[in-house]
Design a protein around this motif. Structure first.
Motif, short mmCIF file in Angstrom:
data_model
loop_
_atom_site.label_atom_id
_atom_site.label_comp_id
_atom_site.label_asym_id
_atom_site.label_seq_id
_atom_site.Cartn_x
_atom_site.Cartn_y
_atom_site.Cartn_z
N TYR A 1 43.96 50.40 4.03
CA TYR A 1 43.47 50.38 5.41
C TYR A 1 44.46 51.12 6.31
O TYR A 1 45.66 51.19 6.03
CB TYR A 1 43.34 48.94 5.91
N ARG A 2 43.92 51.61 7.42
CA ARG A 2 44.75 52.16 8.50
C ARG A 2 44.32 51.54 9.82
O ARG A 2 43.20 51.03 9.94
CB ARG A 2 44.63 53.68 8.57
N ARG A 3 45.21 51.63 10.78
CA ARG A 3 44.87 51.11 12.11
C ARG A 3 43.78 51.98 12.73
O ARG A 3 43.71 53.19 12.49
CB ARG A 3 46.09 51.11 13.02
N SER B 1 43.45 49.35 23.11
CA SER B 1 44.33 48.44 22.36
C SER B 1 43.61 47.78 21.19
O SER B 1 43.73 46.57 20.97
CB SER B 1 44.91 47.37 23.30
N CYS B 2 42.87 48.55 20.42
CA CYS B 2 42.10 47.98 19.32
C CYS B 2 43.05 47.55 18.19
O CYS B 2 43.89 48.33 17.75
CB CYS B 2 41.09 48.99 18.79
N ARG C 1 40.11 48.23 32.71
CA ARG C 1 38.70 47.87 32.56
C ARG C 1 38.21 48.15 31.15
O ARG C 1 37.51 47.34 30.55
CB ARG C 1 37.85 48.64 33.58
N TRP C 2 38.60 49.31 30.61
CA TRP C 2 38.18 49.67 29.26
C TRP C 2 38.74 48.67 28.25
O TRP C 2 38.07 48.26 27.31
CB TRP C 2 38.65 51.10 28.94
N ARG C 3 40.01 48.27 28.44
CA ARG C 3 40.62 47.30 27.54
C ARG C 3 39.82 46.01 27.51
O ARG C 3 39.52 45.45 26.44
CB ARG C 3 42.07 46.99 27.97
N LYS C 4 39.41 45.52 28.69
CA LYS C 4 38.66 44.27 28.76
C LYS C 4 37.27 44.42 28.13
O LYS C 4 36.78 43.52 27.44
CB LYS C 4 38.53 43.81 30.21
N LEU C 5 36.64 45.56 28.36
CA LEU C 5 35.32 45.80 27.78
C LEU C 5 35.39 45.82 26.26
O LEU C 5 34.57 45.20 25.58
CB LEU C 5 34.76 47.12 28.31
#
Length: 374
Positions: free
Chosen positions: A41-43, A52-53, A96-100
């Protein structure tokens, strides 16, 4: 592969500098701890972006076919179903993108755990799931949250707690969250996949109403006149009373809330069996299909939810906060919840056919739709 949380270990390259020295680890490549010859696996490529996945991406083995869910190169499944992100030149949009994305990862992980088909547009351009996170443009029309043919659009401003709170107050809603938006809109997607083209359509109409009713007229009537005075006796929310499609989506979201919260409570050993109730528990007579083979199990889940939410609300009140679960389930809605439970569990047990209520033919089990080849 089964779902679960497992420890990972860096993949060793075997290029240590000398005898007895530790092997170097391949950059950003991992296997399950204790299984160095297993899948690697890779990140996700969004690990270092504002999204921040923290999900991992399986690497294809030699001769192995691509993932049928349709992963974008370098991206996990959750990020692969994102088509449009907010404009990151606007400073607030990174957060906002992080929260979504955080809310969407919770949604996708639950859908997978429930055995529901999650296929991106990379694998099925016609019916795959895709998300557009858009922002209002000065002088342009407001971006509306909604669903159309597998495309789920969310206004990125809804990631702001203050914005969401203001809209909730304006619309007199008891509850409005990002995760709730995701669960509601994906309910429309699964209606398209699992109800409309299958024998589940007639049972749906018997419980929720005829979806062929004019949607635009129903929407206008809802905003002009509000919900019917007795909506509390028939629906999980006032918005659910607007049209059968919205009743389905609201009830679907409610079921996902119930399932995820109950699963979380169980994982932490929360026991609500000795709770003193202010209301009665439901009985088998409240169900849509009391004779269904899974009826007792669903009833146990339902009443466990009633007990658990009494605890949640008392804990909230102890902190001087509004009820964590500001709803009262009417008995009519219980039948609708059971029907959604049946549709979802059929995806895991395709051989089991539900017992039809009087006057409604039993639907034949419908297998999950197969993704088209790109």
């Amino acid at each position: 592969d089964r779902l679960g949380v497992v420890p990972l270990a860096p993949v060793a390259t075997g290029e240590g500098e000398g005898e007895g020295e530790s092997e170097d680890a391949a950059p950003d490549t991992f296997t399950v701890f204790g299984d160095p010859q297993g899948r690697t696996y890779r990140r996700c490529a969004n690990f270092l972006t504002p999204a921040s996945c923290n999900w991992m991406v399986p690497l294809l083995r030699e001769g192995e076919a691509p993932d049928p869910a349709g992963l974008a190169p370098g991206y996990c499944l959750s990020c692969s179903v994102t088509r449009t992100i907010p404009d990151l030149s606007i400073e607030a949009n990174g957060e906002r993108w992080r929260k979504l994305e955080h809310a969407k990862r919770r949604l996708i992980s639950q859908l997978l755990a429930l055995g529901l088909p999650v296929v991106s547009r990379h694998a099925d351009p016609a019916h795959g799931l895709v998300f557009d996170f858009l922002g209002d443009v000065p002088g342009g029309p407001r971006v509306m949250t909604g669903h159309e043919h597998g495309v789920i659009t969310l206004n990125a401003e809804e990631a702001e707690d203050a914005v969401r709170g203001r809209i909730r107050a304006e619309m007199r809603e008891p509850y409005r969250t990002l995760l709730g938006h995701f669960r509601h809109e994906v309910g429309h997607h699964y209606w398209d996949l699992l109800v409309q083209p299958t024998p589940w359509l007639e049972p749906f109409r018997a419980l929720f109403g005829d979806e062929r009713a004019d949607y635009a007229a129903a929407l206008q009537r809802h905003y002009d006149q509000g919900p019917p005075p007795d909506w509390h006796n028939h629906f999980v929310s006032s918005y659910a009373s607007m049209h059968p499609w919205e009743d389905w989506a609201e009830t679907w979201a409610h079921y996902l809330h119930m399932a995820d919260t109950t699963d979380t409570a169980m994982s932490f050993g929360v026991d609500a069996t000795n709770v003193e109730l202010a209301s009665d528990l439901f009985t088998v007579d409240d169900l849509w299909q009391p004779g269904h083979p899974d009826a007792e199990r669903f009833l146990e889940f339902l009443n466990g939810w009633v007990l658990l939410t009494n605890v949640l609300n008392e804990l909230s009140r102890s902190m001087g906060q509004p009820d964590g679960y500001p709803f009262v389930l009417p008995r009519v809605a219980v039948g609708k919840l059971q029907s959604i439970h049946c549709v979802i569990t059929e995806q895991r047990k395709p051989a089991a056919a539900p017992v039809a209520p009087e006057g409604v033919p039993a639907p034949e089990p419908a297998p999950p739709p197969e993704p088209a080849q790109s």
